[in-house]
Design a protein around this motif. Structure first.
Motif, short mmCIF file in Angstrom:
data_model
loop_
_atom_site.label_atom_id
_atom_site.label_comp_id
_atom_site.label_asym_id
_atom_site.label_seq_id
_atom_site.Cartn_x
_atom_site.Cartn_y
_atom_site.Cartn_z
N ARG A 7 0.86 -1.19 0.00
CA ARG A 7 0.00 0.00 0.00
C ARG A 7 0.89 1.24 0.00
O ARG A 7 1.83 1.35 0.79
N CYS A 8 0.58 2.18 -0.89
CA CYS A 8 1.39 3.40 -0.98
C CYS A 8 0.78 4.49 -0.08
O CYS A 8 -0.24 4.28 0.56
N ALA A 9 1.42 5.67 -0.05
CA ALA A 9 0.97 6.76 0.81
C ALA A 9 -0.40 7.28 0.37
O ALA A 9 -1.16 7.79 1.18
N ASP A 10 -0.74 7.14 -0.92
CA ASP A 10 -2.04 7.58 -1.42
C ASP A 10 -3.16 6.58 -1.10
O ASP A 10 -4.33 6.87 -1.32
N GLY A 11 -2.78 5.43 -0.59
CA GLY A 11 -3.78 4.44 -0.24
C GLY A 11 -4.05 3.42 -1.33
O GLY A 11 -4.97 2.62 -1.20
N ASP A 12 -3.24 3.46 -2.40
CA ASP A 12 -3.41 2.44 -3.44
C ASP A 12 -2.91 1.11 -2.89
O ASP A 12 -1.81 1.03 -2.35
N GLU A 13 -3.72 0.09 -3.06
CA GLU A 13 -3.30 -1.25 -2.65
C GLU A 13 -3.11 -2.10 -3.90
O GLU A 13 -3.91 -2.05 -4.83
N THR A 28 7.78 0.22 -5.52
CA THR A 28 7.19 1.40 -6.16
C THR A 28 5.75 1.11 -6.55
O THR A 28 5.45 0.07 -7.14
N CYS A 29 4.86 2.05 -6.23
CA CYS A 29 3.45 1.90 -6.56
C CYS A 29 3.29 2.01 -8.08
O CYS A 29 3.79 2.95 -8.70
N PRO A 30 2.60 1.05 -8.72
CA PRO A 30 2.41 1.12 -10.17
C PRO A 30 1.41 2.20 -10.58
O PRO A 30 1.34 2.57 -11.75
N HIS A 31 0.64 2.75 -9.63
CA HIS A 31 -0.39 3.74 -9.96
C HIS A 31 0.18 5.16 -9.90
O HIS A 31 -0.05 5.96 -10.79
N CYS A 32 0.92 5.47 -8.80
CA CYS A 32 1.39 6.84 -8.63
C CYS A 32 2.91 6.94 -8.57
O CYS A 32 3.44 8.05 -8.57
N GLY A 33 3.61 5.86 -8.52
CA GLY A 33 5.06 5.91 -8.52
C GLY A 33 5.70 6.18 -7.17
O GLY A 33 6.91 6.24 -7.07
ZN ZN Z 1 -0.03 4.77 -5.28
#
Ligand code: ZN
Length: 96
Positions: A7-13, A28-33
């Motif tokens: 889970r990234c800081a933006d909450g993407d899981e 690294t988050c694939p949605h926001c990097g």
């Molecule tokens: Zn993210």
């Protein structure tokens, strides 16, 4: 390979697959990097094909469709003199 949840800081899981020996604490988050931390969870390891999975499968199926057997289990005591038991108390049991 087991699947881990991040889970990234933006909450993407998201889930990512890593070898069990070098799974990183973050990726690294694939949605926001942004960097994403690994969430604490048990790694999902596929059980398909393992002997434990087969045992669970057989136990579940035998609960509602027992296998038909043609004899006693190997190693089971043989019939004694035409009777199924040698215990004298069993002679007093009612017969059908
Ligand atoms: Zn993210």
């Amino acid at each position: 390979m087991p699947t881990y949840s991040f889970r990234c800081a933006d909450g993407d899981e998201f889930d990512a697959r890593f070898s069990i020996v070098d799974v990183p604490a973050s990726t690294t988050c694939p949605h926001c990097g942004q960097p994403a931390k690994r969430m604490p969870s048990a790694p999902y390891v596929s059980r398909a094909g393992s002997s434990a999975y087969g045992l669970i499968d057989r136990s579940a199926s035998s609960a509602h469709e027992p296998e038909v057997v043609s004899g006693t289990l190997p190693g089971a005591p043989r019939r004694a003199g035409g009777r199924y038991t040698t215990n004298p108390l069993h002679q007093k049991l009612p017969r059908t």
